[in-house]
Design a protein around this motif. Structure first.
Motif, PDB file in Angstrom:
ATOM      1  N   SER A 371      55.650  37.154  57.014  1.00  0.00           N
ATOM      2  CA  SER A 371      54.303  38.206  56.730  1.00  0.00           C
ATOM      3  C   SER A 371      53.318  37.325  57.426  1.00  0.00           C
ATOM      4  O   SER A 371      53.226  35.975  57.486  1.00  0.00           O
ATOM      5  CB  SER A 371      54.264  38.573  55.340  1.00  0.00           C
ATOM      6  OG  SER A 371      54.153  37.563  54.572  1.00  0.00           O
ATOM      7  N   CYS A 372      51.874  37.976  57.302  1.00  0.00           N
ATOM      8  CA  CYS A 372      50.793  37.187  57.701  1.00  0.00           C
ATOM      9  C   CYS A 372      50.685  35.597  57.124  1.00  0.00           C
ATOM     10  O   CYS A 372      50.591  35.643  55.736  1.00  0.00           O
ATOM     11  CB  CYS A 372      49.675  38.107  57.817  1.00  0.00           C
ATOM     12  SG  CYS A 372      47.863  37.012  57.897  1.00  0.00           S
ATOM     13  N   ARG A 373      50.680  34.813  58.004  1.00  0.00           N
ATOM     14  CA  ARG A 373      50.525  33.353  57.300  1.00  0.00           C
ATOM     15  C   ARG A 373      49.277  33.115  56.619  1.00  0.00           C
ATOM     16  O   ARG A 373      49.170  32.515  55.602  1.00  0.00           O
ATOM     17  CB  ARG A 373      50.745  32.393  58.293  1.00  0.00           C
ATOM     18  CG  ARG A 373      51.803  32.574  59.626  1.00  0.00           C
ATOM     19  CD  ARG A 373      53.170  32.313  58.940  1.00  0.00           C
ATOM     20  NE  ARG A 373      53.966  32.791  60.180  1.00  0.00           N
ATOM     21  CZ  ARG A 373      55.300  32.812  60.090  1.00  0.00           C
ATOM     22  NH1 ARG A 373      55.914  32.688  58.847  1.00  0.00           N
ATOM     23  NH2 ARG A 373      56.261  32.934  60.961  1.00  0.00           N
ATOM     24  N   HIS A 374      48.101  33.591  57.056  1.00  0.00           N
ATOM     25  CA  HIS A 374      46.920  33.489  56.243  1.00  0.00           C
ATOM     26  C   HIS A 374      46.985  34.186  54.924  1.00  0.00           C
ATOM     27  O   HIS A 374      46.735  33.706  54.076  1.00  0.00           O
ATOM     28  CB  HIS A 374      45.724  33.943  57.245  1.00  0.00           C
ATOM     29  CG  HIS A 374      45.531  33.120  58.339  1.00  0.00           C
ATOM     30  ND1 HIS A 374      44.392  32.269  58.155  1.00  0.00           N
ATOM     31  CD2 HIS A 374      45.723  32.884  59.581  1.00  0.00           C
ATOM     32  CE1 HIS A 374      44.132  31.527  59.322  1.00  0.00           C
ATOM     33  NE2 HIS A 374      45.048  31.773  60.131  1.00  0.00           N
ATOM     34  N   GLN A 375      47.589  35.275  55.175  1.00  0.00           N
ATOM     35  CA  GLN A 375      47.752  35.949  53.693  1.00  0.00           C
ATOM     36  C   GLN A 375      48.532  35.245  52.863  1.00  0.00           C
ATOM     37  O   GLN A 375      48.196  35.174  51.671  1.00  0.00           O
ATOM     38  CB  GLN A 375      48.128  37.491  54.213  1.00  0.00           C
ATOM     39  CG  GLN A 375      48.428  38.305  52.983  1.00  0.00           C
ATOM     40  CD  GLN A 375      47.201  38.491  52.249  1.00  0.00           C
ATOM     41  OE1 GLN A 375      46.501  37.809  51.427  1.00  0.00           O
ATOM     42  NE2 GLN A 375      46.374  39.840  52.774  1.00  0.00           N
ATOM     43  N   ASP A 389      45.517  42.270  59.203  1.00  0.00           N
ATOM     44  CA  ASP A 389      45.461  41.507  60.419  1.00  0.00           C
ATOM     45  C   ASP A 389      44.651  40.391  60.677  1.00  0.00           C
ATOM     46  O   ASP A 389      43.472  40.527  60.758  1.00  0.00           O
ATOM     47  CB  ASP A 389      45.593  42.542  61.741  1.00  0.00           C
ATOM     48  CG  ASP A 389      45.739  42.043  62.884  1.00  0.00           C
ATOM     49  OD1 ASP A 389      45.891  40.525  62.974  1.00  0.00           O
ATOM     50  OD2 ASP A 389      45.922  42.633  63.925  1.00  0.00           O
ATOM     51  N   CYS A 390      45.064  39.096  60.583  1.00  0.00           N
ATOM     52  CA  CYS A 390      44.374  38.123  60.613  1.00  0.00           C
ATOM     53  C   CYS A 390      44.148  37.813  62.038  1.00  0.00           C
ATOM     54  O   CYS A 390      42.935  37.345  62.369  1.00  0.00           O
ATOM     55  CB  CYS A 390      44.872  36.835  60.015  1.00  0.00           C
ATOM     56  SG  CYS A 390      46.127  35.951  60.833  1.00  0.00           S
ATOM     57  N   GLY A 391      44.764  38.223  62.925  1.00  0.00           N
ATOM     58  CA  GLY A 391      44.608  37.795  64.475  1.00  0.00           C
ATOM     59  C   GLY A 391      44.673  36.384  64.706  1.00  0.00           C
ATOM     60  O   GLY A 391      44.340  35.955  65.961  1.00  0.00           O
ATOM     61  N   ALA A 392      45.365  35.525  63.603  1.00  0.00           N
ATOM     62  CA  ALA A 392      45.454  34.077  63.958  1.00  0.00           C
ATOM     63  C   ALA A 392      46.515  33.548  63.523  1.00  0.00           C
ATOM     64  O   ALA A 392      46.570  32.573  63.069  1.00  0.00           O
ATOM     65  CB  ALA A 392      44.166  33.480  63.299  1.00  0.00           C
ATOM     66  N   CYS A 393      47.571  34.474  63.521  1.00  0.00           N
ATOM     67  CA  CYS A 393      48.941  33.788  63.171  1.00  0.00           C
ATOM     68  C   CYS A 393      50.124  34.253  64.041  1.00  0.00           C
ATOM     69  O   CYS A 393      49.908  35.439  64.496  1.00  0.00           O
ATOM     70  CB  CYS A 393      49.426  33.898  61.642  1.00  0.00           C
ATOM     71  SG  CYS A 393      49.731  35.550  61.133  1.00  0.00           S
ATOM     72  N   ASP A 394      51.047  33.740  63.955  1.00  0.00           N
ATOM     73  CA  ASP A 394      51.981  34.252  65.134  1.00  0.00           C
ATOM     74  C   ASP A 394      52.644  35.657  64.626  1.00  0.00           C
ATOM     75  O   ASP A 394      53.056  36.661  65.598  1.00  0.00           O
ATOM     76  CB  ASP A 394      53.359  33.234  65.136  1.00  0.00           C
ATOM     77  CG  ASP A 394      53.959  32.953  63.717  1.00  0.00           C
ATOM     78  OD1 ASP A 394      53.377  33.153  62.648  1.00  0.00           O
ATOM     79  OD2 ASP A 394      54.831  32.169  63.693  1.00  0.00           O
ATOM     80  N   VAL A 395      52.502  35.948  63.260  1.00  0.00           N
ATOM     81  CA  VAL A 395      53.038  37.470  62.918  1.00  0.00           C
ATOM     82  C   VAL A 395      52.001  38.348  63.651  1.00  0.00           C
ATOM     83  O   VAL A 395      52.344  39.263  63.998  1.00  0.00           O
ATOM     84  CB  VAL A 395      53.346  37.404  61.296  1.00  0.00           C
ATOM     85  CG1 VAL A 395      53.532  38.724  61.099  1.00  0.00           C
ATOM     86  CG2 VAL A 395      54.342  36.410  60.911  1.00  0.00           C
ATOM     87  N   CYS A 396      50.713  38.309  63.236  1.00  0.00           N
ATOM     88  CA  CYS A 396      49.996  39.318  63.442  1.00  0.00           C
ATOM     89  C   CYS A 396      49.562  39.119  65.051  1.00  0.00           C
ATOM     90  O   CYS A 396      49.224  40.114  65.577  1.00  0.00           O
ATOM     91  CB  CYS A 396      48.637  38.836  62.700  1.00  0.00           C
ATOM     92  SG  CYS A 396      48.618  39.133  60.848  1.00  0.00           S
ATOM     93  N   LEU A 397      49.853  38.165  65.708  1.00  0.00           N
ATOM     94  CA  LEU A 397      49.779  38.011  66.950  1.00  0.00           C
ATOM     95  C   LEU A 397      51.114  38.626  67.761  1.00  0.00           C
ATOM     96  O   LEU A 397      50.939  38.609  68.987  1.00  0.00           O
ATOM     97  CB  LEU A 397      49.350  36.781  67.511  1.00  0.00           C
ATOM     98  CG  LEU A 397      48.226  35.973  67.255  1.00  0.00           C
ATOM     99  CD1 LEU A 397      47.956  34.676  67.639  1.00  0.00           C
ATOM    100  CD2 LEU A 397      46.747  36.801  67.969  1.00  0.00           C
TER     101      LEU A 397
HETATM  102 ZN    ZN Z   1      48.151  36.961  60.011  1.00  0.00          ZN
END
Ligand code: ZN
Ligand code: ADP
Length: 737
Positions: A371-375, A389-397
């Motif tokens: 799941s989103c790494r930032h989250q 969507d953080c737009g800055a992790c492999d999952v969200c990208l």
């Molecule tokens: Zn993310």
């Protein structure tokens, strides 16, 4: 009013236009003399919270800091911005100390840095009692708490500070987020109803990517090669891993130095300084490295193995991108990392071991959660990102390839766990699902289960990964289980997992990682930046830093250089509109900077005084980018490509124009990176056999004895290649974890 004045100070001394989150609140507490506890992540800008107000207050701000090296850097950086600051420590001469005391008495000095031990001496306390004080700032304040990750008994002495100076406000700063540590800090320091300012632990400019470790050196190289001129950190678990990775990188022509607690103080200091001053680009280190490093332009942090907790991960990745510009964080892990941590910590007292295992599990779950790494990090620290969507992790990208039929696969796995009566671990369960006829499975009669072989068409390693992913997402749980002396873990289906069996929720499962997937690199902060000019400015910065004896990032941060290379101002007057240039820096460096910009732009026929980032001119930019990559790294990449195509040493030498020994180095590095065991392309079979026989007598550590044993009939190049292959074939040498 206060805030406007503070903003003015920010601009005048540091060249910053605005506050970072919570800085304004933290600064007000200082100006208004209320005790405070400020919790901001690494790079959040804690220092400015007391440095800027110190300039507005009439007296002296006393700063307590645990590391002498850190103090010196901060004082240097402050001096370069025109802020009167000093530190007192054992490295000062008697004369220098007297001068500092005079400056305090005259009221000229605004900030004084001290270690806790020095502050609490009778002499210092008496001296400070007779001086006009503005405040005490306690840096790294978690060191006072036994629950922090870095307890320092000498911090306990600070307890009496409030009794001796009841009228002076105390401000505590830390990046350690847990409420327990926060409470300890306020209590131990005896703070009076302090302002509690807890910032967001998310670092939006860090791009997190998590991947299974397959071919570590190649994985590292892919990141490093995208940053040929940038500073980066590589963390390993053990000293031996550090030595191996640093050695392999250095042998491959990379500018990498090791750092770990087994090295002499002298060497550690030398390597750290080389890194801070941009003389070495890469540091390969254990956790021993980093405390007190406030180098702002670290562009990537690679974890060559999983760290022991998410706290550690957050701290270590936090050393990237402190200037607020994008930075990459890569984590390469295998299950074995967690075994290593379990082993390394097995000597802890029972209670501490329990805590260590809980946080280790948190780390393992992070690696498999998908799941989103930032989250995930925010949640671990009890915060909510508030964005899907953080737009800055492999999952969200969307760089992680998800399997389409995750529900069905998950149900097969979960029902197998149920059929095994929740009495077996992940490895065994995976074997059953894969349809293994291993003896113990037959003995248990598990080849008769309806779930036996249900996933036989899948790769066994993938099944094992999926099980971990289900654990990471909370559908399965690892339960401790003891049989006699030995302890095991067995898998159990959680209540959330039952919902999967009913088809109410669908887990996320990843396809096996493709090793050569192109990662997206954020480019926004390079928008409009002329890379060639950026490099020219960087060269100037390095020279200037050497001339002045201060680290390059203290002269100017990367963000400032990028703005200069983007807007290319031609006059000193316009420099102060650039991020990070205040009055003093403009006066000190302005003429130089403008000269560099002018001559570069003239030579390359590039426009100056750009008002807004240009949308065109990409071609120019790319040309500059290529020019900025050093020749050595270009020929190295070319060589690797040619070796991969099976080209001979001679062909590669011709194409790259490098010396024979260099090409030999490249080939050895290539072989090691690719884990090649058979030197077929480069060493004839019969020759390889002779080298192998010689090496059996002499060992593989040194080449000369082998060369001599073969009576000089085989050249060093071939011997090198053969030995590299033999090392790859020996499992203990090939396994970096
Ligand atoms: Zn993310
Ligand atoms: P921390 O101590 O919280 O880890 P620092 O105080 O070292 O962080 O700040 C990190 C970097 O951010 C430094 O280079 C600092 O100069 C910069 N910085 C701090 N505040 C601001 C701001 N308001 N605007 C721009 N840069 C800032």
């Amino acid at each position: 009013m206060t805030v406007d004045a503070l903003r003015g100070i920010l601009k005048k001394y540091w060249g910053y236009d605005d506050f970072r989150p919570l800085q304004a609140e933290a600064m007000r507490a200082v100006v208004e003399g209320r005790d405070s506890v400020v919790v901001l992540p690494t790079g959040g800008g804690k220092s400015l919270c007391f440095q800027a107000p110190a300039l507005q207050l009439p007296g002296l701000g006393v700063v307590v800091s645990p590391l002498i090296s850190l103090m010196k850097d901060q004082v240097d950086a402050l001096a370069d911005c025109g802020v009167p600051a000093a530190c007192v420590n054992s490295t000062l001469s008697h004369e220098e100390r007297r001068r500092v005391a005079d400056e305090v008495r005259s009221g000229r000095l605004k900030l004084l840095y001290l270690s806790p031990e020095r502050l609490m001496t009778e002499r210092t306390m008496a001296f400070l009692q007779s001086s006009p004080l503005s405040f005490f700032a306690i840096d790294e304040a978690h060191c006072i708490s036994e629950w922090g990750h870095d307890f320092r008994p000498e911090y306990r002495m600070l307890k009496t500070l409030k009794q001796v100076f009841p009228e002076t406000a105390i401000h505590a700063y830390t990046a350690t987020a847990t409420p327990r540590v926060r409470g300890d800090i306020a209590r131990e320091l005896g703070l009076a109803d302090p302002d509690m300012l807890v910032g967001s632990f998310d670092r939006p400019n860090l791009i997190y990517r998590v991947q299974r470790r397959s071919d570590l050196l190649r994985q590292i190289r892919e990141v490093v090669d995208r940053h040929p001129n940038d500073s980066g950190l590589i963390y390993c678990i053990r000293r031996k891993d550090v030595e191996e990775v640093a050695g392999a990188l250095a042998a491959g022509g990379y500018d990498a130095l090791p750092y770990h607690a087994g090295m002499s103080d002298h060497d550690r200091k030398r390597h750290q300084e080389a890194f801070i001053n941009d003389r070495a680009k890469i540091i390969v280190a254990t956790v021993a490295f980093g405390m007190g490093i406030d180098k702002s332009n670290v562009r990537y942090v690679i974890h060559a193995a999983a760290p022991k907790s998410l706290e550690a991960y957050q701290q270590e990745t936090g050393r990237a991108g402190r200037d607020g510009l994008d930075a990459e964080c890569w984590l390469f892990h295998t299950d074995n990392d967690f075994n290593i941590w379990r082993r390394l910590q097995s000597e802890l007292p029972p209670q501490a071991f329990e805590v260590a295992m809980t946080v280790l599990r948190g780390m393992q779950d992070f690696t498999s959660a998908l799941s989103c790494r930032h989250q995930a990090i925010s949640r671990y620290f009890g915060q909510n990102l508030g964005r899907a969507d953080c737009g800055a992790c492999d999952v969200c990208l969307s760089e992680v390839d998800l399997v389409a039929d995750a529900l069905v696969i998950s149900q097969k796995i979960l029902s197998c766990v149920v059929r095994l009566k929740e009495g077996f671990g992940g490895e065994y369960t995976a074997q059953v699902l894969a349809g293994s006829r291993e003896q113990r499975i037959l003995d248990n009669g598990h080849d008769k289960l309806s779930t036996w072989g249900l996933l036989s068409h899948e790769d066994k390693k993938s099944i094992r990964d999926w099980i971990e992913q289900l654990v990471g997402q909370g559908y399965l749980a690892n339960q401790p289980f003891r049989r006699g002396e030995k302890s095991y873990t067995t898998l159990a289906v959680t209540p959330e997992g039952r919902r999967v069996l009913k088809g109410e929720v669908t887990p996320r499962l990843a396809k096996p990682a493709k090793t050569r997937k192109e990662a997206k690199v954020a480019t926004a902060s390079w928008e409009g930046v002329d890379r060639g000019l950026f490099e020219a400015l960087r060269v100037w910065r390095k020279a200037k830093s050497e001339e002045r004896g201060i680290p390059p990032f203290v002269v100017f941060g990367d963000a400032t250089l990028r703005e200069l290379a983007r807007y290319r101002p031609s006059g000193i007057e316009s420099l102060q509109s650039i991020h990070g240039i205040g009055q003093k820096k403009s006066a000190d460096y302005g003429a130089d900077v403008v000269a560099v910009i002018e001559s570069y732009c003239r030579e390359n026929s590039i426009e100056m005084n750009i008002a807004a980032p240009p949308g065109e001119g990409t071609e120019q930019r790319e040309r500059n980018m290529a020019a900025a990559i050093p020749k050595s790294s270009v020929s190295r990449s070319l060589a690797f490509e040619m070796f991969a195509q099976g080209k001979s040493l001679e062909e590669v030498r011709e194409a790259t124009g490098r010396a024979e020994s260099t090409v030999g180095d490249y080939l050895a590095a290539f072989i090691e990176q690719e884990g090649i065991c058979d030197p077929g392309t480069w060493v004839e079979e019969e020759v390889f056999e002779r080298i192998r026989q010689a090496a059996e007598q002499t060992g593989v550590e040194r080449l000369k004895p082998i060369f001599e044993a073969l009576e000089g009939t085989i050249d060093y190049g071939r011997i090198r290649v053969a030995i590299a292959c033999m090392k790859n074939a020996a499992p203990e040498a090939a396994q970096p974890g």
